[in-house]
Design an enzyme around this catalytic site. Structure first.
Site: not given
Length: 674
Positions: A296, A385, A413
């Site tokens: 990244k 979640e 969610r």
């Protein structure tokens, strides 16, 4: 678009090859040997534009080679590329016709920071929340098979997004579907914060196991030299290789246990190898997964070194790596998220029963403060979640006071878990909803518009919203008291509050009790949460015109302060409600329900987020567009009191046609807290 911004962008020139690429068709005209230069120019262009105009950063740098290889090999947009979350899709946007207006990325009326179907045919699926790509790509692959189309589907998912259960649900289906799809696992050991959990360790084992990878290579090399004929087919060779792989490393069978063929891991920054690998995989039918290892922030040293910091750094000097900060003002109010984080640590130091849970956002929600100081009492559970809600409920059954911090948009969610695992059992989980309301440049996938409406309908839930930092502290203090033995929601917006001197002693707030901020004449404004500050500013503005509305900070949407509401409807014939939630089913709707139940007659205007999708832009721009900024509220006050015939604001106007009835039998109109 601002002329100065556009002029600044005109100074940013794409490289020699990149400036010739207006679509993937132009990319395909290049010789494979030129792709390395394209990657370098694409990476530099992202650095140049984001450093000046802002946006997400490190994720797109990490998939430059993959992006180029995908568009080089696949026939996009006929072949479907589905990016997970979309933080990493900047290179994709630049290669698909949006290079010259990329500088408008995330700006008001500009292009979206995420893939968006209405923006381009190359954006095959709108994203913003994680872990949807495999399901969406599988759906596309099933459709292609049914329609007998030779269309390929590719899902690009990160190792962070792979931690969510939805990704495994999709793989479980994909393995038995015989759909022609490729899953690319972009493994950089990061989401926004470093990844956590057993899956991270498993992927690390695969990627660093020299014994396994050397053995796998040797097996394939040896089998490639075997005579493939009637007695020993290529299918038999493949089956033998799979068996031998399992003997060396049983964990290598995780993906193959889903009946998904596994390939890799390979270097995700080797463009030549990526192109060749994708070319070969395109020929192989059925579900398959390619595991690539990337960095990244690749190609920009500061971003490689501090990946969380450079996920979305804001504006920066690309030469020195200095991130430009707004001028520091010691009197500037803090961010609500930091008030939450520091207050949680303070409360946890006093109450040993307090625990913290967040689904992969410890930096964003400032749970990191507790994770650093009390690592055994604060948990990052990954992008999960649903699990975050239910594990909090499990802890609550054992007498713990759990602060479960989830962004408002992401809370959607886990709606079923809130109902089934928390509310029905009346467990005292404390949901702290960060980023409530309009969040700004992240746009509609991240706006926290609906939590008031979808929580308000659930029995046993208490809904509260602070008008400032001190109120947030007081609500958190109240939520962790022993007598608060029910689930509670505390919602607050993204960004700074209004109090520089916020670390005051905490006090209990009576559940369901609001505040009369000021009395007035003819008209009362009822506010819920931070927009109470917009209303206060509007009142100061109209007072210069001789108008004098009342203001009530209701604090709670459920239960409502009925004593205050009786006072309001007995004394004011015109009422404005203001909230940073949807005007359908929210706080204003709750006030109307009270008015109807008690047969009051009044004109009520509901101001908040309109019943449509609000796009991206600065919060200030969006508040104005939605029509509940201070100027819009002031305009509505003047309009209702007959001062102007202006356009007013985004609102629902309701005038009760019911006759006012006797107040006998009502809750007395006792004054509440002043």
């Amino acid at each position: 678009m601002d002329k100065q911004v556009k002029a600044t962008h005109m100074q940013i020139e794409p490289g020699i090859l990149l400036k010739t690429i207006d679509s993937p068709e132009d990319l395909k005209k290049l010789d494979p040997a030129q792709l390395h230069q394209v990657c370098e120019e694409l990476r530099q262009y992202i650095i140049d534009v984001v450093s000046v105009h802002g946006g997400h950063f490190a994720a797109s740098l990490g998939v430059v080679e993959l992006t180029v290889a995908l568009h080089y090999i696949y026939n996009t947009p006929y072949d479907q590329l589905v990016w997970d979350v979309g933080h990493q899709a900047y290179g994709h946007k630049i290669l698909t016709g949006r290079r010259d207006n990329f500088y408008t990325n995330r700006k008001y009326k500009g292009i979206s920071g995420f893939p968006k179907r209405s923006e381009s045919p190359y954006d095959t699926f709108g994203v913003g929340h994680s872990s949807t790509s495999i399901s969406a790509a599988l759906g596309m692959a099933i459709a292609a098979k049914y329609k007998q189309e030779d269309r390929k589907s590719v899902a690009i998912i990160g190792d962070g997004a792979l931690t969510a259960g939805m990704a495994f649900e999709a793989m479980n289906h994909a393995g038995v579907s015989d759909a022609d799809m490729l899953i690319i696992l972009n493994d950089n050991n990061m989401s926004i914060d470093p990844n956590v959990g057993a899956l991270k360790e498993y992927l690390t084992d695969i990627s660093v196991s020299r014994t396994y990878n050397k053995f796998k290579e040797d097996v394939w090399n040896a089998l490639g030299k075997l005579p493939i004929g009637k007695t020993f087919t290529r299918a038999m060779a493949s089956k033998l290789a799979d068996s031998l792989k399992g003997m060396v490393n049983k964990s290598s069978n995780l993906f193959e246990s889903f009946k998904i063929r596994y390939f890799g891991p390979i270097d995700g920054h080797n463009i030549t190898n990526l192109v060749q690998t994708l070319k070969e995989l395109k020929k192989i039918p059925g579900p398959k997964i390619l595991h690539i290892i990337t960095v990244k922030g690749k190609g920009y040293a500061p971003a490689e070194k501090e990946q969380t910091k450079w996920h979305a750094p804001g504006l920066f000097d690309k030469i020195t790596g200095e991130i430009y900060k707004k001028k520091f003002d010691v009197a500037q109010p803090p961010k609500y998220q930091d008030v939450f984080g520091h207050t949680l640590v303070e409360l946890a130091g006093q109450n040993p029963l307090i625990m913290g849970v967040t689904p992969a956002m410890p930096s964003g929600c400032s749970m990191k403060f507790m994770m650093d100081s009390m690592p055994d009492r604060a948990f990052d559970v990954g992008i999960c979640e649903q699990h975050a809600v239910t594990v909090s409920a499990g802890m609550a059954t054992q007498g713990l006071k759990v602060f479960c911090n989830i962004y408002s948009s992401f809370m959607q969610r886990a709606f079923d878990q809130v109902v089934h695992d928390v509310a029905i059992q009346n467990l005292p989980v404390i949901f702290c909803l960060d980023r409530a309301g309009l969040v700004g440049e992240d746009g509609p996938t991240h706006h926290g518009a609906y939590d008031i409406a979808y929580f308000r309908c659930i029995p046993n839930m208490v809904l509260a919203a602070p008008m400032n930092e001190q109120e947030l502290r007081n609500l958190m203090y109240t939520a962790q008291l022993d007598k608060t033995d029910f689930p509670m929601v505390i919602r607050y917006p993204r960004g700074n509050g209004v109090m520089a001197d916020w670390q005051k002693p905490m006090q209990e707030i009576q559940i369901g009790r609001g505040r009369r901020m000021k009395t007035g004449k003819e008209l009362a404004i009822l506010t819920y949460g931070h927009p109470g500050n917009f209303a206060a500013a509007a009142i100061r503005e109209v007072q210069r015109d001789g108008l004098d509305p009342a203001h009530y900070d209701m604090r709670f949407c459920k239960p409502l302060d009925e004593a205050l509401l009786h006072e309001v409807f007995q004394n004011y014939s015109q009422v404005i409600t203001v909230e940073d939630g949807t005007v359908k089913g929210g706080f204003g709707g709750a006030v109307l329900e009270f008015m109807a139940a008690h047969h009051y007659q009044a004109t009520v205007e509901i101001m908040g987020i309109p019943d449509r999708i609000v796009e991206h832009g600065t919060p200030k721009d969006l508040f104005i567009e939605a029509g509940y900024d201070s100027s819009s509220i002031a305009g509505k006050i003047r309009q209702m009191l007959g001062e102007t015939n202006g356009d007013g604001a985004t609102a629902i106007s309701v005038e009760s046609s019911l006759k006012a009835t006797s107040t006998s039998g009502r809750t007395p109109g006792a004054t509440s807290e002043s």
